[in-house]
Design a protein around this motif. Sequence first.
Motif, PDB file in Angstrom:
ATOM      1  N   GLY A 201       9.095   7.345  -0.068  1.00 35.24           N
ATOM      2  CA  GLY A 201       7.157   7.602   0.026  1.00 35.24           C
ATOM      3  C   GLY A 201       6.804   5.821   0.655  1.00 35.24           C
ATOM      4  O   GLY A 201       5.188   5.465   0.615  1.00 35.24           O
TER       5      GLY A 201
ATOM      6  N   SER B  33      -0.930  10.649   4.793  1.00 41.19           N
ATOM      7  CA  SER B  33      -0.064  11.801   3.536  1.00 41.19           C
ATOM      8  C   SER B  33      -0.779  12.680   3.939  1.00 41.19           C
ATOM      9  O   SER B  33      -1.659  13.078   3.784  1.00 41.19           O
TER      10      SER B  33
ATOM     11  N   ASP C   6       1.896   2.956   3.525  1.00 40.25           N
ATOM     12  CA  ASP C   6       3.205   4.021   3.128  1.00 40.25           C
ATOM     13  C   ASP C   6       2.241   4.456   2.093  1.00 40.25           C
ATOM     14  O   ASP C   6       2.224   5.342   1.444  1.00 40.25           O
ATOM     15  N   ALA C   7       3.380   3.485   1.268  1.00 40.77           N
ATOM     16  CA  ALA C   7       2.575   3.617  -0.410  1.00 40.77           C
ATOM     17  C   ALA C   7       1.599   3.976  -0.502  1.00 40.77           C
ATOM     18  O   ALA C   7       1.162   4.414  -1.412  1.00 40.77           O
TER      19      ALA C   7
ATOM     20  N   SER D 101      -0.789   5.751   0.381  1.00 38.35           N
ATOM     21  CA  SER D 101      -1.384   7.100   1.258  1.00 38.35           C
ATOM     22  C   SER D 101      -0.581   7.933   0.490  1.00 38.35           C
ATOM     23  O   SER D 101      -1.580   8.497   0.212  1.00 38.35           O
ATOM     24  N   THR D 102       0.718   8.114  -0.066  1.00 32.09           N
ATOM     25  CA  THR D 102       1.136   8.424  -1.144  1.00 32.09           C
ATOM     26  C   THR D 102       0.314   8.354  -2.501  1.00 32.09           C
ATOM     27  O   THR D 102      -0.188   9.647  -2.972  1.00 32.09           O
TER      28      THR D 102
HETATM   29 MG    MG Z   1       3.399   7.399   1.750  1.00 35.00          MG
END
Ligand code: MG
Length: 352
Positions: free
Chosen positions: A181, A251, A296-297, A299-300
């Motif tokens: 993630g 995501s 990224d983190a 979006s998850t």
């Molecule tokens: Mg992510």
Amino acid sequence: MQIHHKTHLFFILILTSLVVIFLISCSKEIHLSSKTPLSRQNFVLGTIVTISLYDSDSEELLDRAFNKLTELENILSINKTNTVIDTINHHAGITPVEVDEATYHLIKKGLYYSELTSGAFDITIGPLVKLWNIGFPSAHIPSQEEITNKLPLVDYHLMTLDDSTHSVYLGKEGMLLDLGGIGKGYATDEIAKLLRAEGVNHAIINLGGNIYTIGDKPDNRLWTIGVQNPFNPNGDSMGTIGISNQSIVTSGIYERYITAEDGTTYHHILDPSTGYPFTNELAGVSIISDSSTDGDALSTATFALGLENGLTFIESIDGVDAIFITMDYKVYTTSGIKNQFKLTNSEFTLCN
Ligand code: MG
Ligand code: ADP
């Protein structure tokens, strides 16, 4: 006469140099404004990676960028043996493992987001991810018993980090770190760093939809990036956003999922408290941020939080924006990007 002749020569020389300089700058201009960048695509880190350079024609630089990605895969992957993460996982419940500084800080960031979301994002999600194995041929819908057995192994509180030795310890046997993630965002940032250090000022890095734009377009306007339509896995977009020196990470339900015999689909973002995929009104979330690791983190994590809590959460973070797409085709954006986002698909409704 002599003097005059020399002056004459001197002027010719100056003139020639000026013409050469003009031609060089012209050819650079032509190259810069040309629509075809130097592009390369490869499968690495479990996804399709495309790097496009708009102001460099160095194949060697692309070689280095892709070598760097393979290097990172050999550190971060849980689907390969002997990676740094694999080694930490093998020593779960046994002993702490010292790791390199960069990987240590990435894991620490994973812990930070686990804490920030009270565990909706959990960097120790590995046992559940492996159980479902969504995105791989062996993917299956686990029994409740299998899930119940794995749940106690997913808990970031049981991970100990030691800043002085850069060691990571998973407190229970069977625990597994999973950087799925956050890892692609980190890899994106690392490639941006490498390219910038080599003087690249206009480029796009795309790790399976995890996008980072270096600089602006060669004509000094913002890059126009398509926002993924979460209902169409073929990569068409439902809107566009203008960005420069920023990342956009999505995501959603479309990326990796499995379908049960009764037609129910299960996507790959798992609720650490139930062991099943999160079910909420969201079909997808795109995060716009300076750092792709954070994007990224987030979006998850934001996908996990759902629409209302997700909106409040992102509005509370400075310099980060988001686009939310719901299952009923409604689109919500945070305040910072209202003017940059444009809806291009009439199936959707903008609800700001
Ligand atoms: Mg992510
Ligand atoms: P993708 O990697 O497919 O682009 P994401 O960035 O949203 O999509 O990451 C999903 C991945 O994150 C999963 O494949 C899994 O490895 C991991 N993951 C799943 N659920 C969680 C969670 N609750 N917390 C942290 N990581 C998760």
